[in-house]
Each structure stands twice: as structure tokens, then as C-alpha cells.
Design an enzyme around this catalytic site. Structure first.
Site, PDB file in Angstrom:
ATOM      1  N   THR A  39      78.160-112.097  45.353  1.00  0.00           N
ATOM      2  CA  THR A  39      76.779-111.278  45.879  1.00  0.00           C
ATOM      3  C   THR A  39      75.351-112.349  44.445  1.00  0.00           C
ATOM      4  O   THR A  39      75.989-112.483  44.188  1.00  0.00           O
ATOM      5  CB  THR A  39      77.178-109.539  44.625  1.00  0.00           C
ATOM      6  N   ARG A  69      82.179 -98.577  53.514  1.00  0.00           N
ATOM      7  CA  ARG A  69      82.545 -99.041  52.259  1.00  0.00           C
ATOM      8  C   ARG A  69      81.495 -98.992  51.849  1.00  0.00           C
ATOM      9  O   ARG A  69      80.919 -99.653  51.938  1.00  0.00           O
ATOM     10  CB  ARG A  69      83.622 -99.622  52.071  1.00  0.00           C
ATOM     11  N   THR A  73      78.092-107.919  39.133  1.00  0.00           N
ATOM     12  CA  THR A  73      78.251-108.320  40.250  1.00  0.00           C
ATOM     13  C   THR A  73      80.242-108.913  40.250  1.00  0.00           C
ATOM     14  O   THR A  73      80.033-108.820  38.831  1.00  0.00           O
ATOM     15  CB  THR A  73      77.981-110.259  40.634  1.00  0.00           C
ATOM     16  N   ILE A  84      84.126-106.655  41.394  1.00  0.00           N
ATOM     17  CA  ILE A  84      84.384-105.774  42.510  1.00  0.00           C
ATOM     18  C   ILE A  84      84.108-104.327  42.099  1.00  0.00           C
ATOM     19  O   ILE A  84      84.199-103.759  40.910  1.00  0.00           O
ATOM     20  CB  ILE A  84      85.921-105.477  42.527  1.00  0.00           C
ATOM     21  N   GLY A  85      83.199-104.351  43.402  1.00  0.00           N
ATOM     22  CA  GLY A  85      82.045-103.263  43.157  1.00  0.00           C
ATOM     23  C   GLY A  85      83.080-101.289  42.617  1.00  0.00           C
ATOM     24  O   GLY A  85      82.582-101.035  42.184  1.00  0.00           O
TER      25      GLY A  85
HETATM   26  N1  ASP Z   1      79.984-106.538  43.947  1.00  0.00           N
HETATM   27  C1  ASP Z   1      80.242-106.466  44.993  1.00  0.00           C
HETATM   28  C2  ASP Z   1      80.282-105.367  45.989  1.00  0.00           C
HETATM   29  O1  ASP Z   1      81.635-104.794  45.220  1.00  0.00           O
HETATM   30  C3  ASP Z   1      80.911-107.859  45.717  1.00  0.00           C
HETATM   31  C4  ASP Z   1      80.459-109.047  44.692  1.00  0.00           C
HETATM   32  O2  ASP Z   1      79.200-108.698  43.559  1.00  0.00           O
HETATM   33  O3  ASP Z   1      80.211-110.262  45.214  1.00  0.00           O
HETATM   34  O4  ASP Z   1      80.467-104.760  47.160  1.00  0.00           O
END
Ligand code: ASP
Length: 315
Positions: free
Chosen positions: A178, A206, A227, A229-230
Site C-alpha cells: 500500500t 473484503r 500499511t 495486514i489490514g
Molecule cells: N493494508 C492493506 C490491506 O490490508 C495492504 C497493504 O498495506 O499492503 O488492504
């Protein structure tokens, strides 16, 4: 244009598990520092924090190396669905789009929604808005992302997320990608923006943290973009938590330190960048690598080779 204070800027191109391959590291460093230099120059000419955030996000979305806009990862059904948000710390307004397709710069839709009555739109509504605004249809798919998805399909989507830094040497080793920008302008105003193609290979529908206050938040006191794991970012409500701690009187360093100590204890996997109204810059991670770069008013620095000892020194 007389600035009242020295602007500050920090940007990220995601987080990951390791950064192997010098070619990868140098390419990422060059691209992040070019964007920092250009956006910082804009702040010096009197641009607002929100203008700087939008410009920085556009440039990062246009860089195929990162998982946002062009170069977004594909979801489980082979489609790109992107999410982006902006929070203007001065107006206290959050706006964003969730799971939008076929636009070049989702952050521009988030900007448009800053002044709308309905400020967060998801897939169908976001597509309607794109049509109303006559945004040209755009396909951000890159060869590398398609190849990555095809390989995963052969493997029956065993991985839980894509290798989201689109650099051949790095793709296999990195985790997430991200993009985000946090700016303090020359008038002391803060803003944060975040944009993503998501985790990659996720179920349809999702919802990413990147268009939630958990992943992107700002007040007049502090601003944060996350940024990683969401789901972990949402569980910690990370961006809002750090900002509220600062707004309630904690220093930025203390707020980041406390929030990341809690996150480590909870085995979370993410990183964040932050600024406060005094000009303090901070970043944190529970994952191995955070691809961030900043301008502190004097020079440009980055976090690409930053290790845990420096993390402790930074705090
Ligand atoms: N945070 C983002 C998500 O889970 C992924 C990322 O940061 O690359 O959608």
C-alpha cells in the site's frame, strides 16, 4: 507566499518481510526519494497539506512498483479493486472510496468526496461517481501482477496475500505494498492519505483498512497512514489510536511506542508513518521492512535499512 513554519513530509510504499536484492533496494530508494523531493518542493511553494498528500499519493499510485493504482494486486477472482482515503486534520474530515475499479487514481475520488455529503463510497456507488465525474476508464494491470496471479491460481491460492512490491528481486520476499503520505504544511496544518490494491487474492467484498480511520487518520494534532495486514490494523485501530493519544497529550514518539509495543504483544503485522503539529516525524513497524522516506526540512532520509536497534533509538 510566507510560510509560518517548516513543512515536514513522510511517505510510504508499503511494508514487508524482507528486502533482498540491491537492485530492488536502490530502485525503491530512488523512487521514494524522488517523490519526497517533488512533494516537499510543492510544500515550500505554499501548497496545503491536503494538496501535498494528494500529489504524493498520485505519484505513488502511478508507480507500478507499489500496490496502489497502476500495479495494484489482483483479488481472488482476478480483478483489481482499489481503496483510498484522505483525512484533512484541519477540517477533521475523512473521505474515501472502497473497492473501486478501472480508475487511474482512486485518491482523486477521495479528494472529490472531501466536500460531499456522503463521504465514503463503496464499489457500486464509487463506480457511479466515477461515471458522473467522467473519469476515463483505466486498467492498472501490469504483466508482473498478472503473472503473480496466474502462478497463485496454479497453486490454488495457497498464499494469503500477494508479493506486493512489483520489483522482480523483491516480489518474492516482500509482503505488502500500500502507499501513503502524511504532510505538515507551512501553516501548521496536517493531512494523511492512503491508497491500496488490497492484500491480493482476497475474497470479493473484503474491505481494506486503507479507507477506514483505522488505517488513515488525522486531527490538528497528528496524522498517521498505515500499511500491512489490514485485519491487524483494524483490530488495533492503529492510525486513530496513535492520533487520539497525541491529541490527548502524549508526545508522538510516546504514542507510537506505546501503540507498537501493544501491537507486538498482539502479534500484529504492519507498519505506520506519522507526523505531529510540532513537526515531529515518526515511524514504526512490527514487520521486518517498512518502505518509507521523509523530508525533515534539512534532508531526505528513509527506513529501508532500518533495523530494530534503530527503531529503539528512533523512540
Ligand atoms: N493494508 C492493506 C490491506 O490490508 C495492504 C497493504 O498495506 O499492503 O488492504
Amino acid at each position: 507566499m510566507i510560510l509560518q513554519m517548516q513543512p515536514k513530509l513522510i511517505i510510504h510504499g508499503g511494508a514487508g518481510s524482507s528486502l533482498q536484492g540491491k537492485g530492488g533496494l536502490i530502485a525503491v530508494r530512488n523512487s521514494l526519494s524522488q517523490i519526497v523531493a517533488e512533494v516537499y518542493a510543492l510544500l515550500l511553494t505554499g501548497a496545503s497539506a491536503t494538496e501535498a498528500v494528494v500529489r504524493g499519493c498520485q505519484m505513488l499510485e502511478d508507480e507500478p512498483r507499489f500496490n496502489a493504482g497502476t500495479g495494484s494486486v489482483l483479488q481472488s477472482d482476478g480483478q483489481i479493486r482499489m481503496s483510498a482515503s484522505i483525512m484533512d486534520g484541519t477540517t477533521g474530515r475523512f473521505s474515501g472510496v472502497i473497492n473501486v475499479s478501472r480508475v487511474k487514481n482512486p485518491i482523486e475520488m477521495a479528494l472529490f468526496l472531501q466536500d460531499a455529503d456522503d463521504r465514503v463510497l463503496s464499489d457500486y456507488g464509487a463506480a457511479e461517481l466515477a461515471r458522473e465525474l467522467q473519469i476515463p476508464s483505466y486498467n492498472g494491470l501490469t504483466d508482473l501482477r498478472l503473472k503473480e496471479w496466474t502462478l497463485e491460481r496454479q497453486d490454488n491460492f495457497k498464499r494469503t496475500m500477494a508479493g506486493v512490491v512489483a520489483e522482480p528481486e523483491m516480489a518474492e520476499s516482500s509482503g505488502r505494498g500500500t502507499i501513503g503520505v502524511v504532510a505538515l504544511d507551512g501553516y501548521g496544518k496536517l493531512a494523511a492519505g492512503t491508497s491500496t490494491g488490497g492484500k491480493g487474492f482476497e475474497r470479493i467484498g473484503r474491505v481494506s483498512d486503507s479507507a477506514m480511520p483505522a488505517g488513515n487518520y488525522a486531527t490538528s494534532q497528528a496524522a498517521v497512514s498505515c500499511t500491512g495486514i489490514g485485519e491487524d490494523i483494524i483490530d488495533e485501530c492503529l492510525a486513530a489510536k496513535v492520533v487520539v493519544r497525541v491529541t490527548d497529550g502524549m508526545s508522538l514518539q510516546e504514542a507510537m511506542q506505546r501503540s507498537f509495543t501493544e501491537a507486538k504483544r498482539n502479534n500484529r503485522d504492519f507498519g505506520a508513518i506519522a507526523l505531529d503539529a510540532t513537526g515531529a516525524i515518526s515511524y514504526g513497524k512490527t514487520c521486518e521492512v517498512l518502505l518509507a522516506a521523509y523530508h525533515n526540512g534539512e534532508n531526505i532520509g528513509d527506513t529501508l535499512e532500518w533495523n530494530d536497534q534503530e527503531l529503539i533509538d528512533n523512540w
